[in-house]
Design a protein around this motif. Structure first.
Motif, PDB file in Angstrom:
ATOM      1  N   ILE A   1       7.930  12.615   0.273  1.00 36.61           N
ATOM      2  CA  ILE A   1       7.234  11.411  -0.172  1.00 36.61           C
ATOM      3  C   ILE A   1       7.404  10.294   0.847  1.00 36.61           C
ATOM      4  O   ILE A   1       6.444   9.601   1.191  1.00 36.61           O
ATOM      5  N   ALA A   2       8.616  10.136   1.358  1.00 31.61           N
ATOM      6  CA  ALA A   2       8.862   9.117   2.379  1.00 31.61           C
ATOM      7  C   ALA A   2       7.968   9.345   3.591  1.00 31.61           C
ATOM      8  O   ALA A   2       7.304   8.423   4.070  1.00 31.61           O
ATOM      9  N   LEU A   3       7.923  10.569   4.079  1.00 33.22           N
ATOM     10  CA  LEU A   3       7.106  10.880   5.256  1.00 33.22           C
ATOM     11  C   LEU A   3       5.623  10.675   4.987  1.00 33.22           C
ATOM     12  O   LEU A   3       4.905  10.146   5.832  1.00 33.22           O
ATOM     13  N   GLN A   4       5.163  11.070   3.815  1.00 37.47           N
ATOM     14  CA  GLN A   4       3.740  10.945   3.491  1.00 37.47           C
ATOM     15  C   GLN A   4       3.315   9.492   3.277  1.00 37.47           C
ATOM     16  O   GLN A   4       2.129   9.193   3.275  1.00 37.47           O
ATOM     17  N   THR A   5       4.276   8.617   3.091  1.00 39.80           N
ATOM     18  CA  THR A   5       3.946   7.201   2.908  1.00 39.80           C
ATOM     19  C   THR A   5       4.334   6.351   4.121  1.00 39.80           C
ATOM     20  O   THR A   5       4.370   5.122   4.037  1.00 39.80           O
ATOM     21  N   GLY A   6       4.637   7.002   5.222  1.00 44.76           N
ATOM     22  CA  GLY A   6       4.841   6.272   6.468  1.00 44.76           C
ATOM     23  C   GLY A   6       6.268   5.905   6.808  1.00 44.76           C
ATOM     24  O   GLY A   6       6.504   5.118   7.716  1.00 44.76           O
ATOM     25  N   TYR A   7       7.234   6.458   6.086  1.00 52.71           N
ATOM     26  CA  TYR A   7       8.638   6.163   6.363  1.00 52.71           C
ATOM     27  C   TYR A   7       9.316   7.389   6.971  1.00 52.71           C
ATOM     28  O   TYR A   7       9.354   8.442   6.351  1.00 52.71           O
ATOM     29  N   ASN A   8       9.847   7.229   8.155  1.00 53.98           N
ATOM     30  CA  ASN A   8      10.528   8.335   8.832  1.00 53.98           C
ATOM     31  C   ASN A   8      11.939   8.543   8.309  1.00 53.98           C
ATOM     32  O   ASN A   8      12.531   9.585   8.523  1.00 53.98           O
ATOM     33  N   SER A   9      12.468   7.549   7.617  1.00 51.71           N
ATOM     34  CA  SER A   9      13.820   7.611   7.093  1.00 51.71           C
ATOM     35  C   SER A   9      13.783   7.545   5.572  1.00 51.71           C
ATOM     36  O   SER A   9      13.250   6.586   4.994  1.00 51.71           O
ATOM     37  N   THR A  10      14.347   8.548   4.928  1.00 53.10           N
ATOM     38  CA  THR A  10      14.427   8.557   3.465  1.00 53.10           C
ATOM     39  C   THR A  10      15.297   7.401   2.985  1.00 53.10           C
ATOM     40  O   THR A  10      15.001   6.763   1.968  1.00 53.10           O
ATOM     41  N   THR A  11      16.351   7.109   3.715  1.00 50.27           N
ATOM     42  CA  THR A  11      17.239   6.007   3.356  1.00 50.27           C
ATOM     43  C   THR A  11      16.486   4.684   3.356  1.00 50.27           C
ATOM     44  O   THR A  11      16.619   3.883   2.427  1.00 50.27           O
ATOM     45  N   TYR A  12      15.687   4.457   4.379  1.00 47.05           N
ATOM     46  CA  TYR A  12      14.919   3.216   4.458  1.00 47.05           C
ATOM     47  C   TYR A  12      13.869   3.180   3.349  1.00 47.05           C
ATOM     48  O   TYR A  12      13.640   2.141   2.716  1.00 47.05           O
ATOM     49  N   PHE A  13      13.221   4.303   3.072  1.00 51.67           N
ATOM     50  CA  PHE A  13      12.263   4.395   1.979  1.00 51.67           C
ATOM     51  C   PHE A  13      12.920   3.991   0.660  1.00 51.67           C
ATOM     52  O   PHE A  13      12.385   3.187  -0.096  1.00 51.67           O
ATOM     53  N   HIS A  14      14.114   4.546   0.391  1.00 55.87           N
ATOM     54  CA  HIS A  14      14.850   4.203  -0.827  1.00 55.87           C
ATOM     55  C   HIS A  14      15.146   2.702  -0.887  1.00 55.87           C
ATOM     56  O   HIS A  14      15.010   2.074  -1.936  1.00 55.87           O
TER      57      HIS A  14
ATOM     58  N   VAL B   1       0.845  -1.201   0.000  1.00 59.12           N
ATOM     59  CA  VAL B   1       0.000   0.000   0.000  1.00 59.12           C
ATOM     60  C   VAL B   1       0.881   1.253   0.000  1.00 59.12           C
ATOM     61  O   VAL B   1       0.652   2.190  -0.769  1.00 59.12           O
ATOM     62  N   ARG B   2       1.893   1.260   0.841  1.00 62.73           N
ATOM     63  CA  ARG B   2       2.794   2.424   0.907  1.00 62.73           C
ATOM     64  C   ARG B   2       3.525   2.642  -0.416  1.00 62.73           C
ATOM     65  O   ARG B   2       3.672   3.779  -0.870  1.00 62.73           O
ATOM     66  N   MET B   3       3.979   1.573  -1.050  1.00 63.36           N
ATOM     67  CA  MET B   3       4.682   1.711  -2.329  1.00 63.36           C
ATOM     68  C   MET B   3       3.731   2.175  -3.433  1.00 63.36           C
ATOM     69  O   MET B   3       4.096   2.974  -4.286  1.00 63.36           O
TER      70      MET B   3
ATOM     71  N   PHE C   1      11.915   0.790  -1.612  1.00 58.44           N
ATOM     72  CA  PHE C   1      11.479   1.057  -2.983  1.00 58.44           C
ATOM     73  C   PHE C   1      12.347   0.293  -3.979  1.00 58.44           C
ATOM     74  O   PHE C   1      11.845  -0.360  -4.886  1.00 58.44           O
ATOM     75  N   ARG C   2      13.656   0.369  -3.788  1.00 61.86           N
ATOM     76  CA  ARG C   2      14.581  -0.313  -4.696  1.00 61.86           C
ATOM     77  C   ARG C   2      14.387  -1.832  -4.638  1.00 61.86           C
ATOM     78  O   ARG C   2      14.413  -2.506  -5.666  1.00 61.86           O
ATOM     79  N   SER C   3      14.162  -2.378  -3.458  1.00 61.06           N
ATOM     80  CA  SER C   3      13.976  -3.826  -3.358  1.00 61.06           C
ATOM     81  C   SER C   3      12.669  -4.258  -4.034  1.00 61.06           C
ATOM     82  O   SER C   3      12.589  -5.351  -4.592  1.00 61.06           O
ATOM     83  N   LYS C   4      11.666  -3.406  -4.033  1.00 58.98           N
ATOM     84  CA  LYS C   4      10.380  -3.743  -4.655  1.00 58.98           C
ATOM     85  C   LYS C   4      10.396  -3.555  -6.169  1.00 58.98           C
ATOM     86  O   LYS C   4       9.855  -4.368  -6.907  1.00 58.98           O
ATOM     87  N   PHE C   5      11.031  -2.475  -6.649  1.00 59.97           N
ATOM     88  CA  PHE C   5      10.959  -2.133  -8.070  1.00 59.97           C
ATOM     89  C   PHE C   5      12.274  -2.280  -8.835  1.00 59.97           C
ATOM     90  O   PHE C   5      12.291  -2.160 -10.054  1.00 59.97           O
ATOM     91  N   GLY C   6      13.377  -2.466  -8.121  1.00 63.85           N
ATOM     92  CA  GLY C   6      14.663  -2.663  -8.793  1.00 63.85           C
ATOM     93  C   GLY C   6      15.356  -1.386  -9.237  1.00 63.85           C
ATOM     94  O   GLY C   6      16.423  -1.446  -9.844  1.00 63.85           O
ATOM     95  N   VAL C   7      14.738  -0.252  -8.968  1.00 61.80           N
ATOM     96  CA  VAL C   7      15.328   1.053  -9.293  1.00 61.80           C
ATOM     97  C   VAL C   7      15.049   2.011  -8.143  1.00 61.80           C
ATOM     98  O   VAL C   7      14.173   1.758  -7.312  1.00 61.80           O
ATOM     99  N   SER C   8      15.773   3.124  -8.121  1.00 54.31           N
ATOM    100  CA  SER C   8      15.526   4.125  -7.088  1.00 54.31           C
ATOM    101  C   SER C   8      14.210   4.853  -7.382  1.00 54.31           C
ATOM    102  O   SER C   8      13.732   4.832  -8.523  1.00 54.31           O
TER     103      SER C   8
END
Length: 103
Positions: free
Chosen positions: A69-82, A49-51, A85-92
């Motif tokens: 975008i990270a904050l609005q989707t529930g991630y407090n860390s931009t690094t963790y969001f990246h 849902v977040r992705m 995201f990368r693990s799900k889609f294969g790109v940044s």
């Protein structure tokens, strides 16, 4: 009802315990039933849902920073969001955004 709650509150810090309290079940039983009914864990569902929401923001709100975008989707860390995201889609997220804007 748990799926609806997740969809409405994905930007919040959701835990299995919080969700279980909302539906008056033990966290273990909720986890078992959710996996049985949906085929995914609550964490997997929440991440999806977040992705999905992150992709919407990347497409329709190019003015937002990755931190916003990270904050609005529930991630407090931009690094963790990246990382997620990368693990799900294969790109940044930025690469994904650029690819979508070219289509």
């Amino acid at each position: 009802s748990v799926k609806n709650y997740i969809y409405q509150h994905y930007a919040e810090d959701l835990s299995l315990e919080t969700l279980a309290e909302k539906v008056y079940l033990s966290s273990g039983y909720l986890s078992f039933i959710f996996k049985k009914e949906t085929g995914s864990t609550i964490v997997q569902y929440l991440t999806n849902v977040r992705m999905e929401q992150a992709c919407e923001l990347l497409c329709h709100r190019p003015d937002l920073t990755m931190e916003e975008i990270a904050l609005q989707t529930g991630y407090n860390s931009t690094t963790y969001f990246h990382k997620i995201f990368r693990s799900k889609f294969g790109v940044s997220p930025r690469q994904w955004q650029q690819t979508m804007s070219e289509k």
